[in-house]
Design an enzyme around this catalytic site. Structure first.
Site, PDB file in Angstrom:
ATOM      1  N   HIS A  16       3.469  12.883 -62.871  1.00  0.00           N
ATOM      2  CA  HIS A  16       4.782  13.527 -62.763  1.00  0.00           C
ATOM      3  C   HIS A  16       5.887  12.513 -62.547  1.00  0.00           C
ATOM      4  CE1 HIS A  16       5.026  13.081 -58.344  1.00  0.00           C
ATOM      5  NE2 HIS A  16       3.759  13.454 -58.295  1.00  0.00           N
ATOM      6  N   CYS A  34      -1.415  11.864 -56.629  1.00  0.00           N
ATOM      7  CA  CYS A  34      -0.783  12.026 -57.940  1.00  0.00           C
ATOM      8  C   CYS A  34      -0.288  10.669 -58.445  1.00  0.00           C
ATOM      9  CB  CYS A  34       0.396  12.990 -57.845  1.00  0.00           C
ATOM     10  SG  CYS A  34      -0.080  14.710 -57.596  1.00  0.00           S
TER      11      CYS A  34
END
Length: 197
Positions: free
Chosen positions: A152, A168
């Site tokens: 992301h 992440c």
């Protein structure tokens, strides 16, 4: 005698401060996620973390994403022994992982619902945040398999090249938008903790 008492008192206070400081640091908020902070788009990445085409030897097919957490780079394999290399932020110590997954979903300006495990570690986080410039997931998100992890964007470009996330992989917003446009749902993603020999 008074000077000895003062000196002893100062020494005891200093020892107490030293012994209590790790706890004080442990209770401070994680600076990797700052909900509401608007990304500074003028922030200049170090050349090491800027997007570039590089020579890259691999047996993986063009279109495959290879993430090297130890190098803090994401590679999008291209034909002819090349790859587009992006600088990334990765999981902090204890939150790094490896495996083989696929991109199962893609979203522009995604909403953010921190998982319960993250809320437990960081109780100050919001329980939900609508997508937008102040959202820690940034401009785009690509969901990895059935995990809670994503590739992301970020509202913290200064964290690229660091180990700060909860697992992440983050890119600056311009780079994540570029990658998002280049890969479809179903793209193979290889996550490695150590470089391939």
């Amino acid at each position: 005698m008074t000077d000895v008492r003062r000196l002893t008192g100062a020494f005891v206070a200093a020892i107490g401060l030293i012994l209590s400081s790790p706890q004080a640091f442990a209770q401070q908020p994680d600076r990797g996620d700052e909900p509401g902070l608007i990304a500074d788009d003028s922030y200049q990445l170090d050349p090491e973390w800027q997007k570039q085409v590089v020579y890259y030897r691999t047996t993986e097919a063009p279109g495959t994403i290879i993430i090297s957490t130890s190098e803090r780079h994401l590679y999008l394999v291209q034909p002819g022994g090349r790859a587009i290399r992006y600088g990334i932020g990765v999981g902090r110590d204890g939150f790094q992982w490896q495996g083989l997954v696929q991109i199962t979903n893609k979203k522009e300006w995604p909403d953010w619902t921190p998982p319960p495990e993250m809320i437990q570690r960081q109780p100050y986080l919001p329980r939900f945040m609508a997508g937008g410039p102040g959202n820690p997931l940034g401009a785009r998100a690509m969901y990895l398999g059935t995990t809670v992890y994503r590739i992301h964007g970020t509202n913290r470009p200064d964290t690229i090249g660091t180990k700060v996330s909860s697992g992440c992989f983050r890119l600056v917003n311009n780079d994540v938008a570029d990658l998002y446009d280049r890969v479809p749902v179903g793209t193979k993603v290889v996550i490695r903790q150590k470089p391939e020999l």
